[in-house]
Design an enzyme around this catalytic site. Structure first.
Site, mmCIF file in Angstrom:
data_model
loop_
_atom_site.group_PDB
_atom_site.id
_atom_site.type_symbol
_atom_site.label_atom_id
_atom_site.label_comp_id
_atom_site.label_asym_id
_atom_site.label_seq_id
_atom_site.Cartn_x
_atom_site.Cartn_y
_atom_site.Cartn_z
ATOM 1 N N MET A 90 48.088 16.817 -57.932
ATOM 2 C CA MET A 90 48.689 17.428 -59.111
ATOM 3 C C MET A 90 48.045 17.015 -60.427
ATOM 4 S SD MET A 90 50.652 19.264 -57.483
ATOM 5 C CE MET A 90 51.848 20.053 -58.513
ATOM 6 N N ARG A 91 46.788 16.600 -60.399
ATOM 7 C CA ARG A 91 46.100 16.270 -61.646
ATOM 8 C C ARG A 91 45.070 17.356 -61.956
ATOM 9 N NH1 ARG A 91 48.914 13.644 -64.498
ATOM 10 N NH2 ARG A 91 47.179 12.911 -65.745
ATOM 11 N N HIS A 109 46.794 26.524 -53.154
ATOM 12 C CA HIS A 109 47.765 26.837 -54.211
ATOM 13 C C HIS A 109 48.849 27.719 -53.590
ATOM 14 C CE1 HIS A 109 49.344 27.754 -58.193
ATOM 15 N NE2 HIS A 109 49.348 29.026 -57.847
HETATM 16 C C1 GRF Z 1 52.453 22.630 -51.449
HETATM 17 O O1 GRF Z 1 53.266 23.718 -51.855
HETATM 18 C C2 GRF Z 1 51.030 22.944 -51.831
HETATM 19 O O2 GRF Z 1 50.762 24.338 -51.844
HETATM 20 C C3 GRF Z 1 50.929 22.412 -53.212
HETATM 21 O O3 GRF Z 1 51.657 21.198 -53.166
HETATM 22 C C4 GRF Z 1 52.803 21.398 -52.299
HETATM 23 C C5 GRF Z 1 53.080 20.152 -51.491
HETATM 24 O O4 GRF Z 1 51.995 19.942 -50.630
HETATM 25 N N1 GRF Z 1 49.561 22.250 -53.594
HETATM 26 P P1 GRF Z 1 51.953 18.669 -49.605
HETATM 27 O O5 GRF Z 1 53.194 18.723 -48.744
HETATM 28 O O6 GRF Z 1 51.948 17.401 -50.457
HETATM 29 O O7 GRF Z 1 50.698 18.890 -48.828
#
Ligand code: GRF
Length: 206
Positions: A90-91, A109
């Site tokens: 998430m960065r 995504h």
């Molecule tokens: C998922 O919805 C993915 O598409 C997004 O982050 C969410 C959690 O992913 N990028 P994860 O369970 O940490 O792989």
């Protein structure tokens, strides 16, 4: 054998699916799992799967993205990855980082890009009255959630869906799509993979 590093920020369910897929005649193996959050529960899951892990706490660097990324790069380059998969990472990455790994950087995504880049994708799709949602695996380019699309999986939006029920359904599709796209990328196969709901085991009964 291609070497794959995976970057996470949270639970890492996509990371687990990717790691578990790289066995047997698969042309790649996981060599490293890293996170910007030392408390990411996915790190323990990666360790349980026998994959080396690292964490660089982005909060230590304040607004200095370059300094955070310099430490990230040091860990990554020690593992000499051929491919880096962002999986729930998430960065926002700087153009410098993206240029360094251009062509080797994949991301998943949770929307059918180019629809709904950014956050809260499921709520936006439901709000818009869309009949379907899904996930996209793409090469990471400078723009956020842009870059060449390598694969998409479509899932139905059902009456009464909430963002959480839709997210859970899309996640099932993500865990099929991302490993399939990674295998294609690792074997040098071009083009894009498009999965319909019928291609996703576990969606049939949804
Ligand atoms: C998922 O919805 C993915 O598409 C997004 O982050 C969410 C959690 O992913 N990028 P994860 O369970 O940490 O792989």
């Amino acid at each position: 054998m291609k070497r794959v590093a995976i970057l996470i920020s949270g639970g890492g369910s996509n990371m687990v699916a990717l790691v578990n897929s790289m066995t047997g005649d698969h042309p790649a193996r996981p060599v490293l799992v890293g996170s910007n959050d030392p408390a990411a529960s996915g790190l323990a899951r990666a360790a349980d799967l026998g994959v080396p892990t690292f964490a660089v706490d982005h909060k230590r660097f304040g607004r200095d993205r370059a300094a955070f990324e310099a430490e990230l790069v040091a860990h990554l380059d020690r593992a000499a990855p051929d491919l880096i998969c962002l999986a729930g990472f998430m960065r926002i990455l700087t153009p410098g980082f993206i240029a360094r790994y251009r062509g080797r950087l994949l991301n998943i995504h949770p929307s059918l890009l180019p629809k709904y880049p950014g956050l809260h994708t499921h709520a936006r799709a439901i709000e818009a009255g869309d009949r379907e949602a899904g996930a996209t695996v793409h090469e990471v380019s400078e723009g956020v959630d842009e870059g060449p699309i390598l694969g998409q999986a479509r899932v139905p939006i059902l009456k009464g869906d909430t963002p959480d029920t839709l997210a859970a359904r899309v996640l099932i599709a993500e865990h099929i799509l991302y490993p399939a796209v990674l295998r294609r990328a690792a074997s040098g196969q071009g083009g894009r993979l498009d999965l319909a709901p019928g291609d996703i085991p576990g969606l049939a009964d949804q």
